[in-house]
Design a protein around this motif. Structure first.
Motif, PDB file in Angstrom:
ATOM      1  N   HIS A   1       1.276  -1.317   0.109  1.00  0.00           N
ATOM      2  CA  HIS A   1       0.159   0.124  -0.019  1.00  0.00           C
ATOM      3  C   HIS A   1       1.047   1.475   0.239  1.00  0.00           C
ATOM      4  O   HIS A   1       2.177   1.424   0.474  1.00  0.00           O
ATOM      5  CB  HIS A   1      -0.878  -0.283   0.966  1.00  0.00           C
TER       6      HIS A   1
ATOM      7  N   THR B   1       3.333  -6.439   9.166  1.00  0.00           N
ATOM      8  CA  THR B   1       2.897  -5.119   8.574  1.00  0.00           C
ATOM      9  C   THR B   1       4.436  -4.012   9.087  1.00  0.00           C
ATOM     10  O   THR B   1       3.874  -4.236  10.289  1.00  0.00           O
ATOM     11  CB  THR B   1       2.201  -4.987   8.580  1.00  0.00           C
TER      12      THR B   1
ATOM     13  N   TRP C   1       3.521   0.806   3.088  1.00  0.00           N
ATOM     14  CA  TRP C   1       3.864   0.157   3.606  1.00  0.00           C
ATOM     15  C   TRP C   1       4.014  -1.773   3.352  1.00  0.00           C
ATOM     16  O   TRP C   1       4.029  -1.665   1.931  1.00  0.00           O
ATOM     17  CB  TRP C   1       1.602  -0.647   3.374  1.00  0.00           C
TER      18      TRP C   1
ATOM     19  N   HIS D   1       4.730  -5.704   3.585  1.00  0.00           N
ATOM     20  CA  HIS D   1       4.625  -6.585   3.515  1.00  0.00           C
ATOM     21  C   HIS D   1       5.542  -7.950   4.070  1.00  0.00           C
ATOM     22  O   HIS D   1       6.322  -8.324   3.131  1.00  0.00           O
ATOM     23  CB  HIS D   1       3.699  -7.453   3.182  1.00  0.00           C
TER      24      HIS D   1
ATOM     25  N   ILE E   1       5.065  -0.050   9.270  1.00  0.00           N
ATOM     26  CA  ILE E   1       4.603   0.846   8.374  1.00  0.00           C
ATOM     27  C   ILE E   1       5.931   2.426   8.312  1.00  0.00           C
ATOM     28  O   ILE E   1       6.207   2.238   9.845  1.00  0.00           O
ATOM     29  CB  ILE E   1       3.445   1.897   9.392  1.00  0.00           C
TER      30      ILE E   1
END
Length: 182
Positions: free
Chosen positions: A166, A180, A173, A175, A182
């Motif tokens: 994202h 996760t 973001w 993975h 940030i």
């Protein structure tokens, strides 16, 4: 098979070109031995174990236990790893890897190890990876600049391969195995 390729190259290449090819093939062998078993399905891993291959210790070396099919199966992993510089190799490896893999594909075809269609697919893949290398370098530099002051959720660096899941102006973001960041 890879030794056969190098022997044929030694016969007609200048020493500097041969050294480049030998270095790339050495990195390919290392990549096969470290990551090649990950290309196998669990059933294939069990078949290798039943034939005396230890998939945990790499005994015998994976690149000595497999033939053309498994080499071809691993080439995308190798080219991607070279492109992303996941291999502890010289910085020129990504450009050299594509060139050598294209030549290797042609040799495998002429020796009857793979079909003309498979050889073309490998050459196309190697060319595509080579075209993406400058863009990947730029992305890596931008990510490095963006993350210089990042505070991780834990005290230590977060190693691994990440997928960008994202993107927003205030964050990126990533993975990694269910975590996760940030």
């Amino acid at each position: 098979m890879l030794d056969g390729y190098l022997q044929s190259e030694r016969a007609h290449l200048a020493s500097r070109s041969y050294a480049r090819d030998a270095e790339v093939i050495g990195w390919l062998e290392k990549s096969l031995n470290v990551d090649g078993v990950n290309d196998l399905t669990p059933e294939e891993q069990e078949q290798f174990r039943s034939r005396g291959f230890d998939t945990e210790r790499g005994d015998p070396p994976y690149c000595e236990a497999v033939g053309p099919y498994y080499l071809m199966l691993h080439l995308p992993t190798f080219l991607t790893a070279a492109q992303l510089r996941r291999l502890e190799a010289p910085p020129e490896l990504p450009d050299q890897a594509g060139t050598v893999v294209k030549k290797l594909a042609k040799w495998l075809e002429t020796q009857g190890y793979i079909s003309a269609l498979a050889a073309r697919a490998v050459r196309d893949m190697a060319a595509e990876v080579g075209q993406r290398t400058p863009a990947m370098d730029e992305l890596a530099q931008r990510l490095k600049a963006l993350t210089q002051d990042v505070e991780y959720l834990e005290e230590e660096d977060v190693p691994g391969d990440f997928e960008i899941t994202h993107v927003e102006p205030e964050g990126l973001w990533l993975h990694d195995l269910g975590c996760t960041i940030i």
